[in-house]
Design a protein around this motif. Structure first.
Motif, PDB file in Angstrom:
ATOM      1  N   SER A 279       0.823  -1.218   0.000  1.00 20.76           N
ATOM      2  CA  SER A 279       0.000   0.000   0.000  1.00 20.76           C
ATOM      3  C   SER A 279       0.850   1.258   0.000  1.00 20.76           C
ATOM      4  O   SER A 279       0.540   2.223  -0.706  1.00 20.76           O
TER       5      SER A 279
ATOM      6  N   LYS B  94      -6.054   5.037  -5.425  1.00 21.82           N
ATOM      7  CA  LYS B  94      -7.248   4.203  -5.248  1.00 21.82           C
ATOM      8  C   LYS B  94      -6.865   2.783  -4.839  1.00 21.82           C
ATOM      9  O   LYS B  94      -7.446   2.212  -3.918  1.00 21.82           O
ATOM     10  N   ARG B  95      -5.871   2.214  -5.519  1.00 16.42           N
ATOM     11  CA  ARG B  95      -5.441   0.850  -5.184  1.00 16.42           C
ATOM     12  C   ARG B  95      -4.817   0.800  -3.789  1.00 16.42           C
ATOM     13  O   ARG B  95      -5.044  -0.144  -3.021  1.00 16.42           O
TER      14      ARG B  95
ATOM     15  N   GLN C  92      -5.581   2.751  -1.322  1.00 12.33           N
ATOM     16  CA  GLN C  92      -6.659   2.893  -0.357  1.00 12.33           C
ATOM     17  C   GLN C  92      -7.437   1.596  -0.173  1.00 12.33           C
ATOM     18  O   GLN C  92      -7.860   1.272   0.934  1.00 12.33           O
ATOM     19  N   GLU C  93      -7.607   0.832  -1.236  1.00 12.35           N
ATOM     20  CA  GLU C  93      -8.295  -0.460  -1.109  1.00 12.35           C
ATOM     21  C   GLU C  93      -7.560  -1.366  -0.123  1.00 12.35           C
ATOM     22  O   GLU C  93      -8.184  -2.011   0.728  1.00 12.35           O
TER      23      GLU C  93
ATOM     24  N   THR D  35      -7.890   0.023   3.481  1.00 12.53           N
ATOM     25  CA  THR D  35      -9.199  -0.285   4.048  1.00 12.53           C
ATOM     26  C   THR D  35      -9.210  -1.689   4.638  1.00 12.53           C
ATOM     27  O   THR D  35      -9.699  -1.911   5.753  1.00 12.53           O
ATOM     28  N   HIS D  36      -8.630  -2.638   3.931  1.00 16.41           N
ATOM     29  CA  HIS D  36      -8.551  -4.013   4.440  1.00 16.41           C
ATOM     30  C   HIS D  36      -7.651  -4.086   5.674  1.00 16.41           C
ATOM     31  O   HIS D  36      -7.977  -4.780   6.641  1.00 16.41           O
TER      32      HIS D  36
ATOM     33  N   SER E 167      -4.367   6.477   4.537  1.00 13.14           N
ATOM     34  CA  SER E 167      -5.756   6.549   4.078  1.00 13.14           C
ATOM     35  C   SER E 167      -6.184   7.994   3.867  1.00 13.14           C
ATOM     36  O   SER E 167      -6.815   8.319   2.856  1.00 13.14           O
TER      37      SER E 167
ATOM     38  N   CYS F 291      -4.643   9.228   0.683  1.00 10.46           N
ATOM     39  CA  CYS F 291      -5.296   8.630  -0.489  1.00 10.46           C
ATOM     40  C   CYS F 291      -6.642   9.294  -0.754  1.00 10.46           C
ATOM     41  O   CYS F 291      -6.978   9.595  -1.898  1.00 10.46           O
TER      42      CYS F 291
END
Length: 167
Positions: A91, A101-102, A104-105, A108-109, A134, A137
């Protein structure tokens, strides 16, 4: 295995001394030894370390590529901190390469996992680092409301921030 540990620590000492080229030689020597031994957990640890060192040197693409060279082996280990560290390395490399965006995905996990298991930090990474990532992002993807919420969670937290984001 002891020789690989010595090479790894030699690399760390050289990196702290600012001798990055020599440090990477030692890191790669440790990596070769661990690959010959073939123990997946120790291979992942050294590769995470090398990835992180490339990140610190500003070589985000190489950092990302190294993690991707072993990410498919994560299911072979039970050290969950090392799995989280790997995801964090992915990340942060994505963030600094501009793939917000990637990044942040994955963040989030990571946050969900930390909340699920009540983790405040994992190897070399306080939860606040993930919250800062985060927030950044969200800002860079024009999601201002989410950025404010993420920042609010960060400010409310009593956790520390690592040297990566303390400046």
């Amino acid at each position: 295995f002891g020789l690989s540990v010595a090479c790894h620590w030699k690399g760390i000492i050289l990196a702290v001394a600012g001798k990055n080229d020599e440090a990477f030689e030692s890191y790669h020597e440790a990596d070769k030894i661990r690959c010959l031994i073939g123990e997946t957990p120790s291979i992942i640890k050294i590769k995470n370390g090398i990835s992180y060192e490339y990140f610190l040197c500003g070589d985000y693409k190489n950092s990302y590529d190294i993690v991707n060279s072993f990410v498919n082996k994560l299911t072979e280990i039970t050290d969950y901190s090392e799995i989280l560290c790997t995801l964090k390395n992915v990340s942060v490399a994505l963030l600094f390469m501009g793939h917000f965006k990637r990044a942040q995905e994955i963040n989030t996990h990571l946050i969900r996992i930390c909340k699920l298991f009540d983790l405040k930090e994992f190897i070399f990474c306080p939860l606040n680092d993930i919250l800062i990532q985060s927030t950044l992002c969200y800002i860079f993807t024009d999601k201002i409301t989410q950025a404010k919420l993420s920042y609010h969670n960060l400010v409310r937290s009593t956790l520390c921030v690592s040297d990566n984001f303390s400046c």
